[in-house]
Design a protein around this motif. Structure first.
Motif, PDB file in Angstrom:
ATOM      1  N   ALA A  26      47.805  34.053  41.399  1.00 29.70           N
ATOM      2  CA  ALA A  26      47.854  32.678  40.892  1.00 29.70           C
ATOM      3  C   ALA A  26      48.667  32.630  39.602  1.00 29.70           C
ATOM      4  O   ALA A  26      49.488  31.732  39.403  1.00 29.70           O
ATOM      5  CB  ALA A  26      46.447  32.138  40.663  1.00 29.70           C
ATOM      6  N   LYS A  27      48.467  33.623  38.733  1.00 22.38           N
ATOM      7  CA  LYS A  27      49.218  33.684  37.477  1.00 22.38           C
ATOM      8  C   LYS A  27      50.687  33.998  37.711  1.00 22.38           C
ATOM      9  O   LYS A  27      51.565  33.428  37.071  1.00 22.38           O
ATOM     10  CB  LYS A  27      48.629  34.756  36.553  1.00 22.38           C
ATOM     11  CG  LYS A  27      47.456  34.303  35.753  1.00 22.38           C
ATOM     12  CD  LYS A  27      47.066  35.382  34.756  1.00 22.38           C
ATOM     13  CE  LYS A  27      45.963  34.895  33.861  1.00 22.38           C
ATOM     14  NZ  LYS A  27      45.592  35.864  32.837  1.00 22.38           N
ATOM     15  N   ALA A  28      50.963  34.912  38.625  1.00 18.97           N
ATOM     16  CA  ALA A  28      52.337  35.360  38.858  1.00 18.97           C
ATOM     17  C   ALA A  28      53.168  34.347  39.654  1.00 18.97           C
ATOM     18  O   ALA A  28      54.339  34.144  39.363  1.00 18.97           O
ATOM     19  CB  ALA A  28      52.330  36.700  39.584  1.00 18.97           C
TER      20      ALA A  28
ATOM     21  N   THR B 285      43.767  39.393  49.239  1.00 22.99           N
ATOM     22  CA  THR B 285      42.629  39.832  50.042  1.00 22.99           C
ATOM     23  C   THR B 285      41.327  39.938  49.254  1.00 22.99           C
ATOM     24  O   THR B 285      40.306  40.349  49.799  1.00 22.99           O
ATOM     25  CB  THR B 285      42.929  41.186  50.707  1.00 22.99           C
ATOM     26  OG1 THR B 285      43.257  42.132  49.690  1.00 22.99           O
ATOM     27  CG2 THR B 285      44.074  41.059  51.696  1.00 22.99           C
ATOM     28  N   ASN B 286      41.353  39.571  47.974  1.00 21.82           N
ATOM     29  CA  ASN B 286      40.127  39.565  47.174  1.00 21.82           C
ATOM     30  C   ASN B 286      40.325  38.654  45.966  1.00 21.82           C
ATOM     31  O   ASN B 286      41.441  38.213  45.682  1.00 21.82           O
ATOM     32  CB  ASN B 286      39.735  40.993  46.755  1.00 21.82           C
ATOM     33  CG  ASN B 286      40.796  41.670  45.921  1.00 21.82           C
ATOM     34  OD1 ASN B 286      41.163  41.190  44.849  1.00 21.82           O
ATOM     35  ND2 ASN B 286      41.304  42.794  46.402  1.00 21.82           N
ATOM     36  N   GLY B 287      39.238  38.401  45.261  1.00 22.58           N
ATOM     37  CA  GLY B 287      39.282  37.480  44.135  1.00 22.58           C
ATOM     38  C   GLY B 287      40.160  37.936  42.987  1.00 22.58           C
ATOM     39  O   GLY B 287      40.873  37.137  42.379  1.00 22.58           O
ATOM     40  N   LYS B 288      40.129  39.218  42.674  1.00 31.35           N
ATOM     41  CA  LYS B 288      40.950  39.745  41.573  1.00 31.35           C
ATOM     42  C   LYS B 288      42.428  39.582  41.898  1.00 31.35           C
ATOM     43  O   LYS B 288      43.225  39.141  41.066  1.00 31.35           O
ATOM     44  CB  LYS B 288      40.593  41.227  41.331  1.00 31.35           C
ATOM     45  CG  LYS B 288      41.482  41.920  40.320  1.00 31.35           C
ATOM     46  CD  LYS B 288      41.199  41.436  38.902  1.00 31.35           C
ATOM     47  CE  LYS B 288      41.929  42.255  37.861  1.00 31.35           C
ATOM     48  NZ  LYS B 288      43.169  41.659  37.386  1.00 31.35           N
ATOM     49  N   ASP B 289      42.805  39.945  43.128  1.00 31.07           N
ATOM     50  CA  ASP B 289      44.183  39.793  43.579  1.00 31.07           C
ATOM     51  C   ASP B 289      44.596  38.313  43.534  1.00 31.07           C
ATOM     52  O   ASP B 289      45.721  37.980  43.155  1.00 31.07           O
ATOM     53  CB  ASP B 289      44.309  40.363  44.998  1.00 31.07           C
ATOM     54  CG  ASP B 289      45.743  40.577  45.451  1.00 31.07           C
ATOM     55  OD1 ASP B 289      46.631  40.717  44.594  1.00 31.07           O
ATOM     56  OD2 ASP B 289      45.965  40.623  46.677  1.00 31.07           O
ATOM     57  N   ALA B 290      43.684  37.429  43.902  1.00 34.45           N
ATOM     58  CA  ALA B 290      43.958  35.992  43.875  1.00 34.45           C
ATOM     59  C   ALA B 290      44.261  35.522  42.456  1.00 34.45           C
ATOM     60  O   ALA B 290      45.197  34.751  42.235  1.00 34.45           O
ATOM     61  CB  ALA B 290      42.766  35.215  44.443  1.00 34.45           C
ATOM     62  N   GLN B 291      43.464  35.976  41.496  1.00 37.59           N
ATOM     63  CA  GLN B 291      43.690  35.600  40.098  1.00 37.59           C
ATOM     64  C   GLN B 291      45.066  36.075  39.636  1.00 37.59           C
ATOM     65  O   GLN B 291      45.816  35.321  39.008  1.00 37.59           O
ATOM     66  CB  GLN B 291      42.604  36.202  39.204  1.00 37.59           C
ATOM     67  CG  GLN B 291      41.238  35.622  39.426  1.00 37.59           C
ATOM     68  CD  GLN B 291      40.131  36.435  38.770  1.00 37.59           C
ATOM     69  OE1 GLN B 291      39.004  36.344  39.177  1.00 37.59           O
ATOM     70  NE2 GLN B 291      40.434  37.235  37.773  1.00 37.59           N
TER      71      GLN B 291
ATOM     72  N   ILE C 176      40.178  31.170  37.513  1.00 36.05           N
ATOM     73  CA  ILE C 176      41.464  30.482  37.675  1.00 36.05           C
ATOM     74  C   ILE C 176      41.451  29.119  36.996  1.00 36.05           C
ATOM     75  O   ILE C 176      42.395  28.753  36.298  1.00 36.05           O
ATOM     76  CB  ILE C 176      41.825  30.359  39.176  1.00 36.05           C
ATOM     77  CG1 ILE C 176      42.201  31.744  39.731  1.00 36.05           C
ATOM     78  CG2 ILE C 176      42.943  29.340  39.413  1.00 36.05           C
ATOM     79  CD1 ILE C 176      42.261  31.821  41.247  1.00 36.05           C
ATOM     80  N   THR C 177      40.366  28.366  37.175  1.00 33.26           N
ATOM     81  CA  THR C 177      40.324  27.006  36.618  1.00 33.26           C
ATOM     82  C   THR C 177      40.052  26.988  35.110  1.00 33.26           C
ATOM     83  O   THR C 177      40.292  25.975  34.466  1.00 33.26           O
ATOM     84  CB  THR C 177      39.293  26.127  37.349  1.00 33.26           C
ATOM     85  OG1 THR C 177      37.999  26.728  37.270  1.00 33.26           O
ATOM     86  CG2 THR C 177      39.681  25.944  38.807  1.00 33.26           C
TER      87      THR C 177
ATOM     88  N   VAL D 233      35.173  40.683  43.091  1.00 34.40           N
ATOM     89  CA  VAL D 233      35.216  39.315  42.574  1.00 34.40           C
ATOM     90  C   VAL D 233      35.188  38.363  43.772  1.00 34.40           C
ATOM     91  O   VAL D 233      36.123  38.336  44.564  1.00 34.40           O
ATOM     92  CB  VAL D 233      36.501  39.090  41.733  1.00 34.40           C
ATOM     93  CG1 VAL D 233      36.587  37.647  41.262  1.00 34.40           C
ATOM     94  CG2 VAL D 233      36.545  40.047  40.551  1.00 34.40           C
ATOM     95  N   ASP D 234      34.087  37.603  43.907  1.00 33.17           N
ATOM     96  CA  ASP D 234      34.006  36.678  45.038  1.00 33.17           C
ATOM     97  C   ASP D 234      34.806  35.405  44.756  1.00 33.17           C
ATOM     98  O   ASP D 234      35.359  35.227  43.666  1.00 33.17           O
ATOM     99  CB  ASP D 234      32.552  36.382  45.413  1.00 33.17           C
ATOM    100  CG  ASP D 234      31.796  35.537  44.396  1.00 33.17           C
ATOM    101  OD1 ASP D 234      32.422  34.932  43.500  1.00 33.17           O
ATOM    102  OD2 ASP D 234      30.561  35.467  44.505  1.00 33.17           O
TER     103      ASP D 234
END
Length: 120
Positions: free
Chosen positions: A43-45, A34-40, A69-70, A60-61
Motif C-alpha cells: 500500500a505504501k509502495a 498474501t498477508n497483512g504485513k505485505d499489504a501494508q 493502513i488507515t 498480521v490479519d
C-alpha cells in the motif's frame, strides 16, 4: 475518484487468483499481497486506489492491516474493503471501527467485486 489500481490481499492462492481474474477482467491493474504485513508494505509502495482484503490471515490479519493502513498518513486515504468469510454483524461493525469502508462476504459474485470497486 477514478480507480485504476487495486491491491488484492488474500492468503488463499485460490481466492487470490479468483479475485485477480475478476478485477483484471474488469480492466483494472492488480497488485497482490498474501498477508497483512505485505499489504501494508505494498500500500505504501504502490499507492493503490482501493484495497480488497481478506480478514483471516496468519501474522498480521486483515483488521490489523486495515487499522495500520488507515492510520498511516501515507496510506490513510486508500479505501479498504474486506472480502471475507466473516459475515456476522459484529465482524462488520469491527471492520468499520478498524477503518474499513465495507465488507463483501465469501462466497462472492464477480458483480459484487466490480460494483464495490466502481462505487469508490
Amino acid at each position: 475518484m477514478s480507480v485504476s489500481t487495486v491491491l488484492v490481499v488474500d492468503d488463499s492462492p485460490v481466492d487470490l487468483a479468483h479475485l485477480k481474474i475478476i478485477v483484471e477482467g474488469a480492466g483494472y491493474q492488480v497488485v497482490t499481497a498474501t498477508n497483512g504485513k505485505d499489504a501494508q508494505d505494498k500500500a505504501k509502495a504502490c499507492h493503490p486506489d482501493v484495497i480488497l482484503m481478506d480478514v483471516v490471515m496468519d501474522g498480521v490479519d486483515g483488521f490489523e492491516a486495515c487499522r495500520n493502513i488507515t492510520k498511516d498518513a501515507a496510506t490513510a486515504k486508500i479505501p479498504v474493503f474486506f472480502v471475507t468469510s466473516k459475515s456476522q454483524k459484529a465482524d462488520k461493525v469491527w471492520g468499520e471501527l478498524q477503518g474499513g469502508k465495507g465488507m463483501i462476504s465469501k462466497p462472492f459474485t464477480p458483480e459484487q467485486i466490480i460494483d464495490t470497486i466502481a462505487a469508490v
